[in-house]
Design a protein around this motif. Structure first.
Motif, PDB file in Angstrom:
ATOM      1  N   GLU A 178      -4.341  -7.464   5.434  1.00  0.00           N
ATOM      2  CA  GLU A 178      -3.421  -6.338   5.612  1.00  0.00           C
ATOM      3  C   GLU A 178      -2.605  -6.528   6.876  1.00  0.00           C
ATOM      4  N   THR A 206       0.830  -1.198   0.000  1.00  0.00           N
ATOM      5  CA  THR A 206       0.000   0.000   0.000  1.00  0.00           C
ATOM      6  C   THR A 206       0.868   1.252   0.000  1.00  0.00           C
ATOM      7  N   GLY A 224      -5.170   1.822   6.654  1.00  0.00           N
ATOM      8  CA  GLY A 224      -5.871   0.760   5.954  1.00  0.00           C
ATOM      9  C   GLY A 224      -7.364   0.795   6.194  1.00  0.00           C
ATOM     10  N   CYS A 256      -1.644  -1.567  -6.479  1.00  0.00           N
ATOM     11  CA  CYS A 256      -2.245  -0.246  -6.341  1.00  0.00           C
ATOM     12  C   CYS A 256      -1.917   0.638  -7.535  1.00  0.00           C
TER      13      CYS A 256
END
Length: 748
Positions: A371, A276, A439, A396
């Motif tokens: 995550e 991320t 997140g 991403c």
């Protein structure tokens, strides 16, 4: 990525592009009319409805035949080979960073490589190294994008099909040793020893280890680092999702372990991954469905649950042989399974009065992106808003301040789909280092889409939303609410008519232009009748590993309209077709030669430092000639090639498909960089921030080693012990570190 059943769980009537052409829903010119009318393929790109496969801005441009002027690769391609080693171009070298079973703390013994360990593997490096990424640590112990000289490497661990190597003479069942269980096979198990099962559960998941350079400038992992950590098949997990639907989501997760459904245990079969922008790791749960069992004669589940399971391949085949039979590793078959939920939870029958009294819902707790904050001990979160399926990568989009983020995901099975999750929150650079709280902000609220590839080179993103009549009125599976749509995303994608693909696996985003690439690894069920524009080949591979369908695979790419992460349409073409050099022009459509031919593309990753597109293979079609490999490609852009025809011939049937192919790369822009060991898959790749170190995983070397009976193993491979790393004998998955001897950038 290995160990895939040839079965397809997608029995939906969704159209292939063959059907699109026949119906001609987008244009009055379908394939038959083009052929009957005598319009040559050279002229197809001038037809208005085909011009949408261009790559420019809001308006699609007509593809041109030219090759972009880009930097050529800077190494000599290596030859195919069957050596029991890792081979690299001249001027490159590698060392092993860590391998299966290496300890993360000094309080447990070093790995014996004899299967004699008596600990539970909760602080040993897991097996089947797969997706991975590097995370730098600042002076305050937080994540930073800047190379500080301190980092952790996070590595996924996939299947346990080679679990026989972790026990002295193979897996034990009912007192019989040496059996080699298949993740997709079936055996009469009898009772399994608990320690064996615990080892097998715990070498799944994720390994976090601090890495850095020693005094000699060599990359090593640091024993006893406070960051060293394992996330296993038993680690506590938090069930997270959209606030408006969280109660309904958790109702699907209710088990005897947590009667509220707020938490679950473990992550398994972690294959591709994601990183991320705020600095956390997404461990994708891929072929999780095969670990559960419905022993013959056990209490049945309700019809809706059974329909859900069938679509995901969970206990979908009746198990013969009595209550001691299993379809996978037999983790439920221990002497204490009835009283010890660590083992009993893999039996998913319904003996209790409700879901809170048994583990009928246990499969619902898997199939997500998990995550993990690599720099804290926080409880990992299963991000339900991103959908439940056989997740393979979650890549991403390029973050743009003030714009939402998109995460692109493949569902790794034959005839499954490509998905996109778009965050409700817009990106703020202040969230870098925000951990799991960031997140919660970006991954719990958003929209989930599935891709439909149109015959004219355009594509659509279809939202998985209960408000859509196609979903709310779907007869095959009756959705109760939006939570049901997210938990049963495959059914929802069926309802929307998404495009069935040739096993979509890893995705990658080109950092130079934001275009998205996906590997279509292979598809044994592809035939002439269901070939289509995005999956156009159906043929027989007649050499020493004879297979049919699309055995060599291909790589598709697409560009969002105006490059926007939340676009609802895109343009696409096919970047590369895998093939053997001597396959013939109708199969070897990308013109591959002896220096760059490949089969079954799987891992896919772009270097931030050089822009190279790295392609990794998981091959069963070409392994009579060469072990699996890593190739480097200099990419172009969507639409840099043109329209082509694919002439198929399979099972006595013939047919022609029209599709779009990117510009031919040639050996200057596509070369073989690495060949691995016998039986292995090359998968998982990342680099140091300066582009001068490449980390690559070698998964399951020696996978085809026989393991029957109590006698000694006959190893297909003995790597890396035969190259001087650790105890010799049994093969081990490992992460290797590749550098240039002159210290230069990798690949250029």
């Amino acid at each position: 990525m290995s160990h895939h059943s040839d079965d397809s769980c997608n029995d939906s009537p969704n159209e292939h592009f063959h059907d699109v052409l026949e119906r001609s829903s987008h244009t009055p010119l379908n394939r038959r009319n083009l052929i009957r009318g005598g319009i040559g393929l050279a002229a197809l790109s001038s037809i208005p409805f085909l011009s949408a496969c261009g790559g420019g801005g809001d308006d699609a441009a007509t593809p041109g035949p030219g090759t972009p002027a880009e930097t050529a690769l800077g190494f000599d391609a290596i030859d195919k080979n069957l050596l029991d080693s890792v081979t690299l171009p001249a001027g490159y070298t590698y060392t092993v960073l860590h391998a299966t079973g290496d300890r993360l703390v000094s309080s447990i013994p070093a790995y014996s490589n004899l299967g004699t360990e008596t600990d539970e593997w909760t602080m040993r490096v897991g097996d089947h190294h797969d997706g991975m990424d590097i995370f730098y640590i600042d002076a305050l112990g937080r994540y930073t994008n800047t190379d500080t000289g301190r980092a952790v490497l996070v590595v996924n661990h996939e299947s346990s099909a080679d679990s026989h190597f972790f026990h002295p003479t193979g897996q034990t069942s009912g007192g019989v040793t040496g059996k080699k269980f298949s993740q997709f096979g079936g055996w009469d198990l009898g009772v399994r020893p608990e320690l064996e099962v615990l080892k097998e559960i715990n070498h799944h998941g994720v390994s976090v280890a601090e890495v850095g350079k020693n005094g000699s400038g060599q990359w090593v992992y640091k024993l006893d680092s406070l960051y060293n950590r394992r996330v296993t098949g038993q680690s506590p997990m938090r069930i997270a999702g959209p606030a408006a639907h969280l109660a309904d989501i958790r109702a699907f997760m209710v088990t005897k372990f947590d009667t509220t459904g707020a938490t679950s245990r473990g992550t398994i079969n972690n294959c591709g991954h994601g990183k991320t922008p705020w600095g956390t790791y997404l461990a994708c749960e891929e072929n999780w469905a095969a670990y559960f069992n419905m022993p013959q004669g056990s209490a049945p589940v309700d019809a809706k649950t059974s329909t859900s399971r069938q679509r995901y391949g969970v206990a979908r085949t009746p198990i013969a042989g009595g209550a001691t039979s299993a379809g996978s590793q037999g983790w439920f078959a221990t002497a204490t399974a009835a009283t010890d939920d660590r083992f009993g939870r893999w039996d998913i029958s319904a003996p209790g009065a409700g879901a809170a009294q048994d583990f009928r819902n246990e499969p619902n707790t898997f199939g997500f992106n998990v995550e993990i904050d690599p720099l804290t001990s926080g409880t990992p979160a299963k991000r339900v808003a991103m959908g439940r399926f056989a997740h393979e990568a979650a890549v991403c989009s390029i973050p743009v301040v003030g714009q939402p983020l998109a995460f692109y995901m493949g569902c790794d099975s034959q005839n499954e789909y490509i998905y996109k999750f778009v965050s409700t929150a817009v990106w703020s650079a202040s969230d870098v280092g925000g951990g799991l709280a960031a997140g919660d902000k970006y991954l719990d609220e958003g929209k989930l889409y599935v891709a439909k590839f149109n015959v004219n080179g355009s594509g659509e993103w279809l939202e998985l939303n209960i408000a859509n009549p196609l979903i709310s009125g779907y007869a095959t599976y009756v959705f109760a609410n939006q939570a049901d749509v997210l938990v049963n995303a495959r059914h929802a994608a069926d309802a929307l008519g998404a495009t069935k693909m040739d096993r979509p696996e890893w995705g990658a985003v080109n950092p130079k232009n934001g275009e998205v690439y996906f590997t279509m690894t292979n598809n044994a069920s592809r035939n002439v009748a269901n070939a289509d524009a995005a999956n156009p080949r159906a043929y027989a591979d007649s050499d020493g590993r004879a297979r049919t369908g699309n055995p060599h695979g291909h790589i598709i790419r697409f560009k969002e309209l105006a490059g926007a992460s939340n676009a609802l349409s895109f343009n696409w073409d096919i970047f590369l077709f895998g093939a053997e050099e001597d396959s013939g022009a109708d199969i070897n459509l990308s013109g591959l030669n002896a220096k760059n031919d490949f089969a079954s593309p799987d891992g896919l990753w772009f270097s931030q430092a050089t822009g190279i597109c790295w392609i990794q293979t998981d091959d069963g079609a070409y392994t009579d000639v060469t072990n699996c490999m890593l190739l480097a490609a200099i990419p172009g852009t969507v639409g840099d090639g043109g329209a082509i025809a694919v002439n198929n011939n399979l099972g006595g049937s013939t047919g022609t498909q029209n599709t779009f192919l990117g510009a031919a790369l040639g050996e200057t822009r596509l070369r073989r960089f690495l060949v691995g060991t016998p039986g292995c898959e090359i998968t998982g790749i990342t680099e140091s921030a300066d582009g001068r170190t490449l980390f690559v995983n070698v998964q399951h070397p020696g996978e085809s080693t026989p393991a029957y009976g109590a006698g000694p193993f006959t190893f297909q491979s003995q790597w890396p012990g035969n190259q001087g790393y650790g105890p010799t004998g049994r093969p081990r998955s490992a992460t290797i570190v590749i550098t240039r001897t002159d210290g230069g950038l990798i690949g250029l």
